[in-house]
Design a protein around this motif. Structure first.
Motif, PDB file in Angstrom:
ATOM      1  N   ASP A  73      52.365  33.526  86.558  1.00  0.00           N
ATOM      2  CA  ASP A  73      52.431  33.306  85.106  1.00  0.00           C
ATOM      3  C   ASP A  73      53.577  33.971  84.187  1.00  0.00           C
ATOM      4  N   TRP A  74      53.749  35.456  84.419  1.00  0.00           N
ATOM      5  CA  TRP A  74      54.487  36.112  83.835  1.00  0.00           C
ATOM      6  C   TRP A  74      55.930  36.153  84.591  1.00  0.00           C
ATOM      7  N   SER A  75      56.188  35.623  85.826  1.00  0.00           N
ATOM      8  CA  SER A  75      57.460  35.477  86.387  1.00  0.00           C
ATOM      9  C   SER A  75      58.078  34.280  85.540  1.00  0.00           C
ATOM     10  N   ARG A  76      57.177  33.333  85.435  1.00  0.00           N
ATOM     11  CA  ARG A  76      58.046  32.217  84.858  1.00  0.00           C
ATOM     12  C   ARG A  76      58.449  32.489  83.192  1.00  0.00           C
ATOM     13  N   THR A  77      57.688  33.494  82.455  1.00  0.00           N
ATOM     14  CA  THR A  77      58.073  33.994  81.462  1.00  0.00           C
ATOM     15  C   THR A  77      59.410  34.840  81.354  1.00  0.00           C
ATOM     16  N   TRP A  78      59.275  35.574  82.309  1.00  0.00           N
ATOM     17  CA  TRP A  78      60.552  36.329  82.436  1.00  0.00           C
ATOM     18  C   TRP A  78      61.851  35.542  82.962  1.00  0.00           C
ATOM     19  N   ALA A  79      61.602  34.446  83.636  1.00  0.00           N
ATOM     20  CA  ALA A  79      62.687  33.532  83.938  1.00  0.00           C
ATOM     21  C   ALA A  79      63.244  32.870  82.772  1.00  0.00           C
ATOM     22  N   GLU A  80      62.327  32.520  81.765  1.00  0.00           N
ATOM     23  CA  GLU A  80      62.725  31.809  80.627  1.00  0.00           C
ATOM     24  C   GLU A  80      63.562  32.883  79.735  1.00  0.00           C
ATOM     25  N   VAL A  81      63.004  34.195  79.596  1.00  0.00           N
ATOM     26  CA  VAL A  81      63.595  35.142  78.814  1.00  0.00           C
ATOM     27  C   VAL A  81      64.936  35.333  79.508  1.00  0.00           C
ATOM     28  N   MET A  82      65.179  35.426  80.686  1.00  0.00           N
ATOM     29  CA  MET A  82      66.575  35.766  81.275  1.00  0.00           C
ATOM     30  C   MET A  82      67.624  34.338  81.097  1.00  0.00           C
ATOM     31  N   GLN A  83      66.844  33.229  81.139  1.00  0.00           N
ATOM     32  CA  GLN A  83      67.627  31.955  80.885  1.00  0.00           C
ATOM     33  C   GLN A  83      68.338  32.175  79.070  1.00  0.00           C
ATOM     34  N   LEU A  84      67.409  32.543  78.234  1.00  0.00           N
ATOM     35  CA  LEU A  84      67.695  32.681  76.927  1.00  0.00           C
ATOM     36  C   LEU A  84      68.747  33.746  76.577  1.00  0.00           C
ATOM     37  N   VAL A  85      68.693  34.871  77.368  1.00  0.00           N
ATOM     38  CA  VAL A  85      69.567  35.782  77.454  1.00  0.00           C
ATOM     39  C   VAL A  85      70.949  35.333  77.767  1.00  0.00           C
ATOM     40  N   LYS A  86      70.884  34.718  78.969  1.00  0.00           N
ATOM     41  CA  LYS A  86      71.968  34.124  79.431  1.00  0.00           C
ATOM     42  C   LYS A  86      72.848  33.111  78.394  1.00  0.00           C
ATOM     43  N   SER A  87      72.185  32.224  77.739  1.00  0.00           N
ATOM     44  CA  SER A  87      72.576  31.272  76.711  1.00  0.00           C
ATOM     45  C   SER A  87      72.953  31.677  75.397  1.00  0.00           C
ATOM     46  N   LYS A  88      72.061  32.760  74.856  1.00  0.00           N
ATOM     47  CA  LYS A  88      72.080  33.042  73.561  1.00  0.00           C
ATOM     48  C   LYS A  88      72.460  34.358  73.172  1.00  0.00           C
ATOM     49  N   HIS A  89      72.432  35.249  74.189  1.00  0.00           N
ATOM     50  CA  HIS A  89      72.680  36.947  73.738  1.00  0.00           C
ATOM     51  C   HIS A  89      74.390  37.019  73.353  1.00  0.00           C
ATOM     52  N   TYR A  90      74.311  37.654  72.328  1.00  0.00           N
ATOM     53  CA  TYR A  90      75.963  37.717  71.659  1.00  0.00           C
ATOM     54  C   TYR A  90      76.928  38.270  72.788  1.00  0.00           C
ATOM     55  N   GLN A  91      76.468  39.545  73.355  1.00  0.00           N
ATOM     56  CA  GLN A  91      77.172  40.111  74.370  1.00  0.00           C
ATOM     57  C   GLN A  91      76.121  41.021  75.419  1.00  0.00           C
ATOM     58  N   ILE A  92      76.116  40.430  76.613  1.00  0.00           N
ATOM     59  CA  ILE A  92      75.229  40.994  77.454  1.00  0.00           C
ATOM     60  C   ILE A  92      75.974  42.095  78.315  1.00  0.00           C
ATOM     61  N   ASN A  93      75.099  43.095  78.174  1.00  0.00           N
ATOM     62  CA  ASN A  93      75.763  44.532  78.772  1.00  0.00           C
ATOM     63  C   ASN A  93      75.255  45.012  79.908  1.00  0.00           C
ATOM     64  N   LYS A  94      75.615  45.259  81.114  1.00  0.00           N
ATOM     65  CA  LYS A  94      75.138  45.913  82.324  1.00  0.00           C
ATOM     66  C   LYS A  94      73.696  45.450  82.621  1.00  0.00           C
ATOM     67  N   PRO A  95      73.660  44.071  82.940  1.00  0.00           N
ATOM     68  CA  PRO A  95      72.468  43.305  83.001  1.00  0.00           C
ATOM     69  C   PRO A  95      71.657  44.100  84.698  1.00  0.00           C
ATOM     70  N   LYS A  96      72.637  44.609  85.416  1.00  0.00           N
ATOM     71  CA  LYS A  96      72.221  45.258  86.734  1.00  0.00           C
ATOM     72  C   LYS A  96      71.426  46.460  86.177  1.00  0.00           C
ATOM     73  N   LYS A  97      71.757  47.088  85.415  1.00  0.00           N
ATOM     74  CA  LYS A  97      71.064  48.464  85.095  1.00  0.00           C
ATOM     75  C   LYS A  97      69.723  48.082  84.296  1.00  0.00           C
ATOM     76  N   GLY A  98      69.551  46.988  83.543  1.00  0.00           N
ATOM     77  CA  GLY A  98      68.807  46.509  82.761  1.00  0.00           C
ATOM     78  C   GLY A  98      67.543  46.087  83.880  1.00  0.00           C
ATOM     79  N   MET A  99      67.973  45.451  84.898  1.00  0.00           N
ATOM     80  CA  MET A  99      66.953  44.839  85.820  1.00  0.00           C
ATOM     81  C   MET A  99      66.290  46.038  86.612  1.00  0.00           C
ATOM     82  N   VAL A 100      66.954  47.181  86.876  1.00  0.00           N
ATOM     83  CA  VAL A 100      66.652  48.203  87.664  1.00  0.00           C
ATOM     84  C   VAL A 100      65.751  49.014  86.867  1.00  0.00           C
TER      85      VAL A 100
END
Length: 502
Positions: A48-75
């Protein structure tokens, strides 16, 4: 009018009760919701929450002004989830995992410090419990009790302890920059230390000649510790000494195999040291001693513990204590073991490091340790037989004040016994001409001279020795010895004080 007031009071009371009932029902509804969520199957929650996580990541990719160090955030996100499960589970990124593999060899490229393994990820500092003899940190001036707040200008809050250790370690002859907070110092201290080979000295031993007592301190349980303790105990077999002090204070653990072998120096071969259980209560593995006893059962063993005694150190203290209390009654060997100090930390969980993708690993809690009688130390720790708080010497400021203003003859223009007045200026502190750093053993000797817990233990050993000579029947068993010593020695227990009326 009275009837009107009565009606108003009834309405107010009714409204209060209604509000209270609404709040109660809301509280009950929230509790039921939490219980329902807790009962929800793990796979269902993750899906259930993996789907939410995927949605959030897709929104980050399409909407966020400046994505900074996504690998560090995932860790950090994965690590935060594991930390939420318990304080000792963590995610090890590639750098942390690689360097952690080096830490169990007994020889590694670091700076030579013993750190507090009980630290939590949210803590803003890492406590230095001790420094290794002749290591880079000792030579640079790092002291026990120092708090590391930055490593290479990076703050530690939010970092797992393993990640901090990985940052401190590195290639030989490279340098690491530390910022230190030290008690009594108003400013931060900064050290740039060159990494080098650190040969870990796990033990420290002394013979207290005036009292004929042997003292052994164990800082960590490593492969080296087994042979070091064995050699020390073999030397003590040459004569019957009064007692053995085993100092496990500030020992945050180490290898369980080392604990099993060291336990074997005190109790019968094949004795149970500990066992593990999984989440379903199934016994996974039992650990029995494999070595032949070295210490005579006639030698009383006094173990020093405190709130930094954790994990493997708690297993050693708890195992020997329980063999002394119960199990060894059926054995020819009946060592008298006494615990001195304060309650231990209470870490009785087992972590496994499991490699995962991206050259990373997961450190996850899988079992709990249990002592021979089935008791776990997890979350409870071990209470001492004699509770004695550690008292520390006064601060440098207080020492200075006492030296120059702590007595009448230190005051300016004070009258001397011969009637004269001393008008001379006070002598300034003389600087130590020998600026060479003291050896680890010498520093340890100085600390032990001011150690009230050690002195209390020596007193208890001497009291027991005297009782064994004068009235042996009163201390023939461990429980009898405890009652005898507690009847004489004054520890931290509350005094019964009654007023005398004139």
């Amino acid at each position: 009018m009275k009837l009107f007031h009565l009606c108003i009071c009834v309405l107010i009371l009714f409204s209060i009760c209604s509000i209270s009932n609404e709040e109660f029902e809301a509280s009950q509804e929230s509790t039921c919701k939490e219980e329902k969520e807790a009962e929800q199957p793990f796979d269902e929650v993750v899906f259930d929450w993996s789907r939410t996580w995927a949605e959030v990541m897709q929104l980050v990719k399409s909407k966020h002004y400046q994505i900074n160090k996504p690998k560090k955030g995932m860790v950090k996100a994965i690590n935060e989830f594991l930390n939420h499960l318990d304080p000792h589970s963590a995610f090890l990124d590639p750098e942390t995992y690689t360097r952690m593999l080096e830490s169990t060899s007994g020889e590694f490229f670091g700076i030579g410090i013993v750190i507090d393994n009980t630290r939590k990820t949210k803590d803003k500092f890492l406590v230095v419990v001790d420094v290794i003899q002749d290591g880079p940190a000792e030579k640079a001036g790092i002291e026990p009790g120092d708090k590391i707040i930055e490593v290479d200008d990076g703050i530690l809050e939010g970092m797992a302890t393993e990640e901090i250790i990985a940052k401190i370690k590195g290639e030989r002859k490279t340098k690491v920059h530390l910022k230190i907070l030290r008690e009594g110092q108003t400013d931060l201290l900064e050290f740039t230390i060159e990494r080098d080979v650190v040969k870990e000295q796990s033990t420290l031993s002394f013979h207290l000649e005036d009292h004929d007592i042997y003292y052994v301190s164990l800082s960590v349980f490593s492969k080296n510790a087994i042979d070091q303790v064995k050699n020390l105990l073999e030397k003590g077999k040459k004569h019957d000494y009064r007692g053995l002090i085993l100092d496990l204070r500030n020992n945050s653990g180490g290898l369980l195999d080392a604990v099993v072998d060291i336990c074997g120096f005190f109790v019968d071969k094949g004795s149970l040291v500990a066992f593990t259980k999984d989440k379903d209560g199934n016994i996974i593995e039992k650990y029995h001693t494999r070595t032949t006893p070295i210490v005579s059962p006639d030698i009383p063993i006094f173990i020093l513990i405190n709130n930094y005694t954790a994990s493997a150190a708690e297993i050693l203290a708890g195992c020997l204590h329980m063999h002394s209390q119960q199990i060894e009654k059926k054995s020819k060997r009946n060592p008298k073991v006494f615990l001195i100090g304060t309650q231990t930390f209470g870490k009785g969980s087992v972590q496994e490091i499991i490699p995962v993708s991206n050259n990373s690993a997961v450190k996850i809690t899988i079992y709990l340790y249990y002592l021979p009688n089935g008791q776990t130390i997890q979350g409870t720790g071990i209470k001492p037989d004699f509770e004695i708080e550690r008292s520390f010497p006064p601060s440098k400021q207080m020492q200075w004040f006492t030296k120059f203003y702590g007595s009448e003859n230190k005051l300016p223009n004070s009258i001397k016994p011969n009637g004269t007045i001393d008008t001379s200026c006070k002598e300034k502190d003389k600087k130590n001409k020998d600026n060479k750093p003291k050896r680890w053993q010498e520093r340890a000797k100085e600390m032990l001279q001011k150690d009230n817990q050690l002195r209390a233990t020596i007193t208890l050993i001497n009291m027991l020795h005297m009782a064994q000579e004068c009235c042996p029947t009163q201390v023939s068993t461990r429980s009898e010895a405890i009652n005898f010593l507690k009847g004489i020695y004054l520890d931290n227990k509350e005094l019964i004080i009654s007023e005398i009326n004139s």
